[in-house]
Design a protein around this motif. Sequence first.
Motif, PDB file in Angstrom:
ATOM      1  N   THR A  24       0.840  -1.228   0.027  1.00 30.54           N
ATOM      2  CA  THR A  24      -0.019   0.006  -0.012  1.00 30.54           C
ATOM      3  C   THR A  24       0.842   1.098  -0.070  1.00 30.54           C
ATOM      4  O   THR A  24       0.454   2.069  -0.842  1.00 30.54           O
ATOM      5  CB  THR A  24      -1.030  -0.011   1.376  1.00 30.54           C
ATOM      6  OG1 THR A  24      -1.891  -1.029   1.090  1.00 30.54           O
ATOM      7  CG2 THR A  24      -1.788   1.141   1.267  1.00 30.54           C
ATOM      8  N   LEU A  25       1.759   1.278   0.966  1.00 31.14           N
ATOM      9  CA  LEU A  25       2.831   2.415   0.891  1.00 31.14           C
ATOM     10  C   LEU A  25       3.472   2.537  -0.269  1.00 31.14           C
ATOM     11  O   LEU A  25       3.697   3.737  -0.825  1.00 31.14           O
ATOM     12  CB  LEU A  25       3.758   2.420   2.215  1.00 31.14           C
ATOM     13  CG  LEU A  25       3.021   2.242   3.578  1.00 31.14           C
ATOM     14  CD1 LEU A  25       3.871   2.059   4.686  1.00 31.14           C
ATOM     15  CD2 LEU A  25       2.156   3.782   3.808  1.00 31.14           C
ATOM     16  N   GLU A  26       3.933   1.573  -0.941  1.00 32.54           N
ATOM     17  CA  GLU A  26       4.592   1.629  -2.048  1.00 32.54           C
ATOM     18  C   GLU A  26       3.885   2.352  -3.336  1.00 32.54           C
ATOM     19  O   GLU A  26       4.374   3.345  -3.849  1.00 32.54           O
ATOM     20  CB  GLU A  26       5.395   0.469  -2.587  1.00 32.54           C
ATOM     21  CG  GLU A  26       6.158   0.221  -3.851  1.00 32.54           C
ATOM     22  CD  GLU A  26       7.131   1.464  -3.798  1.00 32.54           C
ATOM     23  OE1 GLU A  26       7.443   2.178  -4.796  1.00 32.54           O
ATOM     24  OE2 GLU A  26       8.183   1.477  -2.575  1.00 32.54           O
ATOM     25  N   ILE A  27       2.646   1.852  -3.283  1.00 31.47           N
ATOM     26  CA  ILE A  27       1.802   2.222  -4.310  1.00 31.47           C
ATOM     27  C   ILE A  27       1.529   3.797  -4.244  1.00 31.47           C
ATOM     28  O   ILE A  27       1.248   4.525  -5.210  1.00 31.47           O
ATOM     29  CB  ILE A  27       0.465   1.384  -4.538  1.00 31.47           C
ATOM     30  CG1 ILE A  27       0.878   0.017  -5.023  1.00 31.47           C
ATOM     31  CG2 ILE A  27      -0.424   2.089  -5.146  1.00 31.47           C
ATOM     32  CD1 ILE A  27      -0.348  -0.876  -4.808  1.00 31.47           C
ATOM     33  N   GLU A  28       1.184   4.183  -3.132  1.00 35.30           N
ATOM     34  CA  GLU A  28       0.853   5.440  -2.657  1.00 35.30           C
ATOM     35  C   GLU A  28       1.998   6.612  -2.992  1.00 35.30           C
ATOM     36  O   GLU A  28       2.035   7.517  -3.312  1.00 35.30           O
ATOM     37  CB  GLU A  28       0.463   5.796  -1.295  1.00 35.30           C
ATOM     38  CG  GLU A  28      -1.005   4.988  -1.246  1.00 35.30           C
ATOM     39  CD  GLU A  28      -1.730   5.382  -0.001  1.00 35.30           C
ATOM     40  OE1 GLU A  28      -1.291   6.001   0.864  1.00 35.30           O
ATOM     41  OE2 GLU A  28      -2.953   4.923  -0.132  1.00 35.30           O
ATOM     42  N   MET A  29       3.293   6.105  -2.534  1.00 28.68           N
ATOM     43  CA  MET A  29       4.407   6.802  -2.954  1.00 28.68           C
ATOM     44  C   MET A  29       4.895   6.837  -4.204  1.00 28.68           C
ATOM     45  O   MET A  29       5.177   7.788  -4.733  1.00 28.68           O
ATOM     46  CB  MET A  29       5.745   6.067  -1.904  1.00 28.68           C
ATOM     47  CG  MET A  29       5.655   6.212  -0.765  1.00 28.68           C
ATOM     48  SD  MET A  29       7.215   5.531   0.089  1.00 28.68           S
ATOM     49  CE  MET A  29       7.134   3.862   0.003  1.00 28.68           C
ATOM     50  N   LYS A  30       4.427   5.962  -4.900  1.00 28.78           N
ATOM     51  CA  LYS A  30       4.609   6.230  -6.582  1.00 28.78           C
ATOM     52  C   LYS A  30       3.661   7.056  -7.068  1.00 28.78           C
ATOM     53  O   LYS A  30       4.189   7.781  -8.133  1.00 28.78           O
ATOM     54  CB  LYS A  30       4.351   4.479  -7.010  1.00 28.78           C
ATOM     55  CG  LYS A  30       4.352   4.541  -8.608  1.00 28.78           C
ATOM     56  CD  LYS A  30       4.170   3.156  -9.447  1.00 28.78           C
ATOM     57  CE  LYS A  30       4.110   3.125 -10.624  1.00 28.78           C
ATOM     58  NZ  LYS A  30       3.833   1.854 -11.223  1.00 28.78           N
ATOM     59  N   ALA A  31       2.542   6.952  -6.475  1.00 31.67           N
ATOM     60  CA  ALA A  31       1.388   8.281  -7.087  1.00 31.67           C
ATOM     61  C   ALA A  31       2.077   9.444  -6.716  1.00 31.67           C
ATOM     62  O   ALA A  31       1.828  10.386  -7.336  1.00 31.67           O
ATOM     63  CB  ALA A  31       0.304   7.931  -6.294  1.00 31.67           C
ATOM     64  N   LEU A  32       2.554   9.601  -5.583  1.00 23.80           N
ATOM     65  CA  LEU A  32       3.067  10.981  -5.126  1.00 23.80           C
ATOM     66  C   LEU A  32       4.344  11.299  -6.092  1.00 23.80           C
ATOM     67  O   LEU A  32       4.277  12.551  -6.337  1.00 23.80           O
ATOM     68  CB  LEU A  32       3.562  10.889  -3.530  1.00 23.80           C
ATOM     69  CG  LEU A  32       2.326  10.783  -2.727  1.00 23.80           C
ATOM     70  CD1 LEU A  32       3.047  10.811  -1.304  1.00 23.80           C
ATOM     71  CD2 LEU A  32       1.266  12.181  -2.868  1.00 23.80           C
ATOM     72  N   ARG A  33       5.169  10.327  -6.385  1.00 21.44           N
ATOM     73  CA  ARG A  33       6.280  10.753  -7.073  1.00 21.44           C
ATOM     74  C   ARG A  33       5.850  11.183  -8.615  1.00 21.44           C
ATOM     75  O   ARG A  33       6.240  12.149  -9.268  1.00 21.44           O
ATOM     76  CB  ARG A  33       7.244   9.412  -7.352  1.00 21.44           C
ATOM     77  CG  ARG A  33       7.987   9.265  -6.300  1.00 21.44           C
ATOM     78  CD  ARG A  33       9.133   8.248  -6.384  1.00 21.44           C
ATOM     79  NE  ARG A  33       8.492   6.923  -6.624  1.00 21.44           N
ATOM     80  CZ  ARG A  33       8.275   6.039  -5.469  1.00 21.44           C
ATOM     81  NH1 ARG A  33       8.878   6.291  -4.286  1.00 21.44           N
ATOM     82  NH2 ARG A  33       7.927   4.728  -5.966  1.00 21.44           N
ATOM     83  N   ALA A  34       4.853  10.439  -9.038  1.00 22.89           N
ATOM     84  CA  ALA A  34       4.289  10.860 -10.348  1.00 22.89           C
ATOM     85  C   ALA A  34       3.701  12.315 -10.544  1.00 22.89           C
ATOM     86  O   ALA A  34       3.514  12.748 -11.439  1.00 22.89           O
ATOM     87  CB  ALA A  34       3.342   9.790 -10.946  1.00 22.89           C
ATOM     88  N   LEU A  35       3.268  12.490  -9.347  1.00 21.05           N
ATOM     89  CA  LEU A  35       2.400  13.911  -8.921  1.00 21.05           C
ATOM     90  C   LEU A  35       3.339  15.080  -9.280  1.00 21.05           C
ATOM     91  O   LEU A  35       2.994  16.097  -9.658  1.00 21.05           O
ATOM     92  CB  LEU A  35       1.835  13.963  -7.574  1.00 21.05           C
ATOM     93  CG  LEU A  35       0.695  14.988  -7.310  1.00 21.05           C
ATOM     94  CD1 LEU A  35      -0.488  14.695  -8.274  1.00 21.05           C
ATOM     95  CD2 LEU A  35       0.330  15.010  -5.872  1.00 21.05           C
ATOM     96  N   GLN A  36       4.573  14.877  -9.380  1.00 23.38           N
ATOM     97  CA  GLN A  36       5.621  15.939  -9.356  1.00 23.38           C
ATOM     98  C   GLN A  36       5.681  16.566 -10.663  1.00 23.38           C
ATOM     99  O   GLN A  36       5.770  17.593 -10.726  1.00 23.38           O
ATOM    100  CB  GLN A  36       7.040  15.539  -9.029  1.00 23.38           C
ATOM    101  CG  GLN A  36       7.121  14.879  -7.509  1.00 23.38           C
ATOM    102  CD  GLN A  36       8.627  14.587  -7.231  1.00 23.38           C
ATOM    103  OE1 GLN A  36       9.086  13.411  -7.870  1.00 23.38           O
ATOM    104  NE2 GLN A  36       9.312  15.140  -6.325  1.00 23.38           N
ATOM    105  N   GLU A  37       5.038  15.491 -11.761  1.00 22.00           N
ATOM    106  CA  GLU A  37       4.999  16.346 -12.991  1.00 22.00           C
ATOM    107  C   GLU A  37       3.862  17.015 -13.006  1.00 22.00           C
ATOM    108  O   GLU A  37       3.996  17.829 -14.106  1.00 22.00           O
ATOM    109  CB  GLU A  37       4.961  14.888 -14.173  1.00 22.00           C
ATOM    110  CG  GLU A  37       6.266  14.009 -14.113  1.00 22.00           C
ATOM    111  CD  GLU A  37       5.819  12.821 -15.027  1.00 22.00           C
ATOM    112  OE1 GLU A  37       4.823  13.045 -15.621  1.00 22.00           O
ATOM    113  OE2 GLU A  37       6.800  11.901 -15.161  1.00 22.00           O
ATOM    114  N   SER A  38       3.010  17.393 -12.249  1.00 23.36           N
ATOM    115  CA  SER A  38       1.793  18.185 -12.408  1.00 23.36           C
ATOM    116  C   SER A  38       2.336  19.536 -11.892  1.00 23.36           C
ATOM    117  O   SER A  38       1.550  20.441 -12.043  1.00 23.36           O
ATOM    118  CB  SER A  38       0.706  17.403 -11.592  1.00 23.36           C
ATOM    119  OG  SER A  38       0.270  16.272 -12.072  1.00 23.36           O
ATOM    120  N   ILE A  39       3.345  19.578 -11.241  1.00 27.14           N
ATOM    121  CA  ILE A  39       3.931  21.117 -10.713  1.00 27.14           C
ATOM    122  C   ILE A  39       4.526  21.484 -12.195  1.00 27.14           C
ATOM    123  O   ILE A  39       5.792  21.589 -11.984  1.00 27.14           O
ATOM    124  CB  ILE A  39       4.611  20.966  -9.555  1.00 27.14           C
ATOM    125  CG1 ILE A  39       4.042  19.929  -8.703  1.00 27.14           C
ATOM    126  CG2 ILE A  39       5.086  22.081  -8.922  1.00 27.14           C
ATOM    127  CD1 ILE A  39       2.867  20.367  -7.851  1.00 27.14           C
TER     128      ILE A  39
END
Length: 323
Positions: free
Chosen positions: A14-29
């Motif tokens: 669970t934590l790994e999937i959510e961390m992956k989602a957060l890393r991908a989110l950096q491209e939205s900045i």
Amino acid sequence: MISEGLIRKTALRTLEIEMKALRALQESIDGEFEACVNAVFACQGRLVVTGIGKSALVGQKIVATLNSTGTPALFMHAADAIHGDLGMIQPGDFVLCLSKSGETPEIRVLVPLLKNLGNPIIGMVGNRASYLGRHASYVLCTPVDQEADPNNLAPTASTTAQMALGDALATSLLALRGFSPQDFAQFHPGGALGKQLYLRVSDLYPQNERPAVQEEDSLQQTILEMTSKRLGATAVLNPTGQLSGIVTDGDLRRMLERGNGFDNLLARDIMTSGPKTITENAMAVKALQVMRKNSITQLVVTDEAGTYKGFVHLHDLIREGLI
């Protein structure tokens, strides 16, 4: 046990999937994110946040964060909006719509109504090509390939991404406003957090007695002053009335351990010179830090000129909830 292995494996996944989602989110900045923040900062109205389901719950948290950091915001449930709550929106307001798919029926009904009102729409959505993504004035993209639950159904990684991007929006606006700790304290007057930001030593020490003896006072006078004022210590003042030292319970114990005659001892004979002090205008949390650093339970309070004013005790800080 098998269950223990399953629990650990599931939690880490669970934590790994959510961390992956957060890393991908950096491209939205990106540039669009900056343009969105600047537009909200410049708007004359409020930021109205809306959504449905789990996105609505995330939206309420984003509203709380925005309000507490200087950006006026309110929450409007997307389902209630089309049954009367649309009247909450005023000219000049921006509307932030949260939706993972951008295709929910409530959002599809709400978006045209918002456009008719003329309020700019910010779409926080997982798919730019969705209905919300196509009709929003600004798109804050929260792409999530996989939810964290084993069935890939429950909103988990997607709501984590929404929450994080909402925080990024709020903190960016905070930075533009130059929002200071003093501003934060104004919006958080209650609880330990607020008190850390506004409570000063001057709010505490006047409640205590002001024990003081002269350097030439006897041991008996010193002990009577300490016990009658109930702070476990007394200031020792020189002939000009300035702070010379402090006598604490610890000083008395050390005196007794030495075992010499006590009849002729004076306050200056047993005091600790150069005691730890704090000015009356210092923050109360600073007093706590000094006490912890030096493993003591009280501090002598002085004014800016070094004149003795009183004591602040650890119990004062406990009473105010700082510990």
